[in-house]
Design an enzyme around this catalytic site. Structure first.
Site, mmCIF file in Angstrom:
data_model
loop_
_atom_site.group_PDB
_atom_site.id
_atom_site.type_symbol
_atom_site.label_atom_id
_atom_site.label_comp_id
_atom_site.label_asym_id
_atom_site.label_seq_id
_atom_site.Cartn_x
_atom_site.Cartn_y
_atom_site.Cartn_z
ATOM 1 N N HIS A 22 0.834 -1.198 0.000
ATOM 2 C CA HIS A 22 0.000 0.000 0.000
ATOM 3 C C HIS A 22 0.877 1.260 0.000
ATOM 4 O O HIS A 22 0.677 2.175 -0.813
ATOM 5 C CB HIS A 22 -0.897 -0.012 1.240
ATOM 6 C CG HIS A 22 -1.739 1.211 1.408
ATOM 7 N ND1 HIS A 22 -3.047 1.284 0.982
ATOM 8 C CD2 HIS A 22 -1.471 2.422 1.964
ATOM 9 C CE1 HIS A 22 -3.534 2.483 1.254
ATOM 10 N NE2 HIS A 22 -2.596 3.194 1.855
ATOM 11 N N GLU A 23 1.849 1.299 0.903
ATOM 12 C CA GLU A 23 2.712 2.472 0.990
ATOM 13 C C GLU A 23 3.598 2.607 -0.246
ATOM 14 O O GLU A 23 3.928 3.724 -0.666
ATOM 15 C CB GLU A 23 3.566 2.399 2.257
ATOM 16 C CG GLU A 23 2.775 2.422 3.559
ATOM 17 C CD GLU A 23 1.906 3.663 3.701
ATOM 18 O OE1 GLU A 23 2.265 4.718 3.138
ATOM 19 O OE2 GLU A 23 0.856 3.579 4.363
ATOM 20 N N HIS A 26 1.807 4.693 -2.806
ATOM 21 C CA HIS A 26 1.970 6.129 -2.571
ATOM 22 C C HIS A 26 3.366 6.591 -3.003
ATOM 23 O O HIS A 26 3.516 7.614 -3.685
ATOM 24 C CB HIS A 26 1.801 6.436 -1.074
ATOM 25 C CG HIS A 26 0.405 6.257 -0.557
ATOM 26 N ND1 HIS A 26 -0.695 6.791 -1.187
ATOM 27 C CD2 HIS A 26 -0.062 5.618 0.557
ATOM 28 C CE1 HIS A 26 -1.784 6.489 -0.484
ATOM 29 N NE2 HIS A 26 -1.424 5.771 0.566
#
Length: 456
Positions: A22-23, A26
Site C-alpha cells: 500500500h505504501e 503512494h
C-alpha cells in the site's frame, strides 16, 4: 505452533506484505510526480535498519511491525524540530503539487492493494485451493420443505454459481439478510439437476445472521461426523450392549449416515416409544441390539431423548473440491473473484449502514489474526486467498470518506478541485477530529465483537 503464537505471527506477515505494498503505491506515484519522499518505513518506532538512496529517501525497517508509512516533503505537515522547507526544495513539496497529482498520489495506495488482490488471487488459482463441496448432509425444517435431499450438491444460488460450501453459505446468508427466498439448483450423485426454493423469508425476525443455515435446517456433508461411540454413560440404555469405537449404522433398518442423523432418529424413536434394533459395526462385524431411548438432560438442564452415548472426536474428512486453473485461465478468474469479494464486502457494508445486517458482522484485528492463522494452516492456496481478501478490504476501507483515511484526503482534494481553492485549516481540522472519532468508534465496536467471539 500454538494458535496464539500462530495468529500473531501470520498477522504480522500479512500486515507486513499488505501495508508495505500500500505504501509503495503512494511512494511510486509520488516519485513520478516529482515529490521528494523523505522516508519509507516498514513498521513504526525506532529504525532497526536503514539506508538512504541517491534521491535522499531513507528506507528503514522499524521496531514495531504494525504497518508502515511514507513521509513526503510537505510544508503543512512539518514535525516539531523540523527545519523549514528550503526554497530550492519547495517545488518538490507535496502541498505545492497540482490537485490532480495529489489525488493520484493518495489514490495510489488503495489502487496498489487492489492490484495486489488480483495478483494474489491469480496465484491462488494457479497453486490451487482445496475446499469442501457444497454437498448437503442433513436436512430438516425449511430445507426439508424445500425438497433438498442428502447428498445433493448445490451448484447455483439465484444467479450466482457456487463452487464450494463457503460460496453457497455466503449467497444464502445474503439472501436471508435481504429477507428473500433463495432459488437453489442442486445436482444429485447421478447428475440429475433439480431446482428448489428455500423460503428464507420465513426466518423469524431478529434471527442470528451468523447461523442462517442452521436455522434453515441444513448442514453440509463434511460437517457431520460419523456416529462412532466415544464414551458410554453408566446405567444408560447403551451401557449393556454397546462399546466405545462401535459405529452405529442403522436403527430399525433405517440407515444412520452421521451423528445428526442418529440424534434425529433417536428423538423420533423416543417419541414413538418402545424398543428398536440398533445396528453397529464393531471392527468389521455387524451386530444388532434391542434398545429403547430414555429422557436425559444436558449439563444446562435441557431434556432430550438419548441412548447415553457420547460421540468420538474425529478428524475432518479429506477435501473433495479443488479450485485450480492454468496460468492463462486464472487471469479472468482472478478478476471475477475480486469482483465477487468486492460486491459482497460493499453489499454487507451497505446493509449494516441501513440496519439490514447486524453490526456483529464487523470484525477487528483479533478475528483477522485468527483467520490468518487458520488460513495458513490450511495451505498456501488458502493463505493467498486470505491475503487477497484482506488487501481488497484495505483498499475499500481506505477509500471511505473519513478524513483520517485516504478517502478523506481525496474528499478534501475533490472539494478543492470543484471550488478552486483548498478548504480552510479550521474545516480540515474539524474533519480530522470527526474522522478520528468515527474511526475510534468503528475500531471499538470491532474489538467488542472480536472479544465476544473468543472461545472462553
Amino acid at each position: 505452533m500454538s494458535e496464539l503464537v500462530g495468529s500473531i505471527w501470520w498477522m504480522l506477515v500479512a500486515l507486513g506484505v499488505l501495508v508495505t505494498f500500500h505504501e509503495f503505491g503512494h511512494y511510486w506515484v509520488a516519485r513520478r510526480c516529482g515529490v521528494k519522499v523523505l522516508r519509507f518505513s516498514v513498521g513504526f518506532g525506532k529504525p532497526l535498519w536503514s539506508r538512504r538512496d541517491r534521491h535522499g529517501t531513507e528506507f528503514c525497517i522499524a521496531a514495531i511491525p504494525l504497518g508502515g508509512y511514507v513521509k513526503m516533503l510537505d510544508e503543512n505537515t512539518l514535525d516539531e524540530g523540523d527545519a523549514p522547507v528550503a526554497a530550492s526544495d519547495r517545488a518538490q513539496a507535496f502541498n505545492r503539487k497540482p490537485v490532480a497529482q495529489r489525488i493520484a498520489i493518495v489514490a495510489a495506495g488503495p489502487i496498489a492493494n487492489l492490484v495486489l488482490c488480483v495478483a494474489l488471487l491469480w496465484a491462488m488459482f494457479v497453486v490451487g485451493k482445496q475446499d469442501y463441496s457444497a454437498t448437503v448432509g442433513h436436512v430438516q425444517g425449511l430445507a426439508a420443505q424445500a425438497g433438498l435431499q442428502r447428498g445433493e450438491r448445490i451448484v447455483k444460488v439465484g444467479d450466482r454459481e457456487v463452487a464450494t460450501w463457503s460460496d453457497a453459505a455466503t449467497a444464502l446468508t445474503i439472501a436471508a439478510i435481504d429477507g428473500q427466498d433463495a432459488r437453489i439448483e442442486a445436482e444429485s450423485a447421478d447428475g440429475d439437476v433439480s431446482t428448489h426454493t428455500l423460503k428464507l423469508s420465513q426466518l423469524p425476525a431478529g434471527f442470528d445472521q451468523e447461523n442462517v443455515l442452521g436455522l434453515a435446517g441444513m448442514a453440509w456433508q463434511f460437517q457431520l461426523p460419523p456416529a462412532v461411540i466415544g464414551k458410554i454413560a453408566p446405567g444408560s440404555p447403551a451401557a449393556a450392549s454397546l462399546q466405545p469405537d462401535d459405529q452405529i449404522t442403522a436403527i430399525d433398518g433405517a440407515p444412520i449416515h452421521d451423528l445428526a442423523d442418529l440424534q434425529a432418529k433417536v428423538a423420533v424413536l423416543g417419541q414413538r416409544g418402545g424398543e428398536a434394533m440398533v445396528e453397529v459395526d464393531r471392527e468389521g462385524e455387524r451386530l444388532a441390539f434391542p434398545m429403547a431411548p430414555r429422557r436425559m438432560k444436558t449439563p444446562d438442564g435441557v431434556e432430550y431423548w438419548g441412548l447415553g452415548i457420547e460421540a468420538k472426536a474425529t478428524e475432518m474428512p479429506p477435501y473433495d473440491a479443488l479450485q485450480r486453473l492454468n496460468p492463462l485461465a486464472a487471469i479472468p478468474a482472478a478478476f471475477r473473484e475480486t469482483g465477487k469479494i468486492a460486491s459482497d464486502s460493499l453489499g454487507m457494508m451497505r446493509r449494516m449502514l441501513v440496519g439490514q445486517a447486524s453490526v456483529k458482522n464487523l470484525s477487528g484485528t483479533i478475528t483477522i489474526a485468527r483467520a490468518a492463522n487458520a488460513s495458513a494452516e490450511r495451505g498456501l492456496g488458502w493463505f493467498l486467498w486470505f491475503l487477497g481478501a484482506v488487501s481488497l478490504s484495505l483498499a475499500i476501507i481506505n477509500l471511505l470518506p473519513i478524513p483520517v483515511l485516504d478517502g478523506g484526503h481525496l474528499l478534501y482534494y475533490l472539494i478543492e478541485l470543484v471550488k478552486g481553492s483548498p478548504l480552510s485549516e479550521r474545516a480540515m481540522a474539524a474533519g480530522q477530529y470527526a474522522g478520528l472519532a468515527a474511526l475510534a468508534g468503528l475500531m471499538g465496536l470491532a474489538l467488542y465483537n472480536d472479544i465476544l467471539r473468543l472461545p472462553f
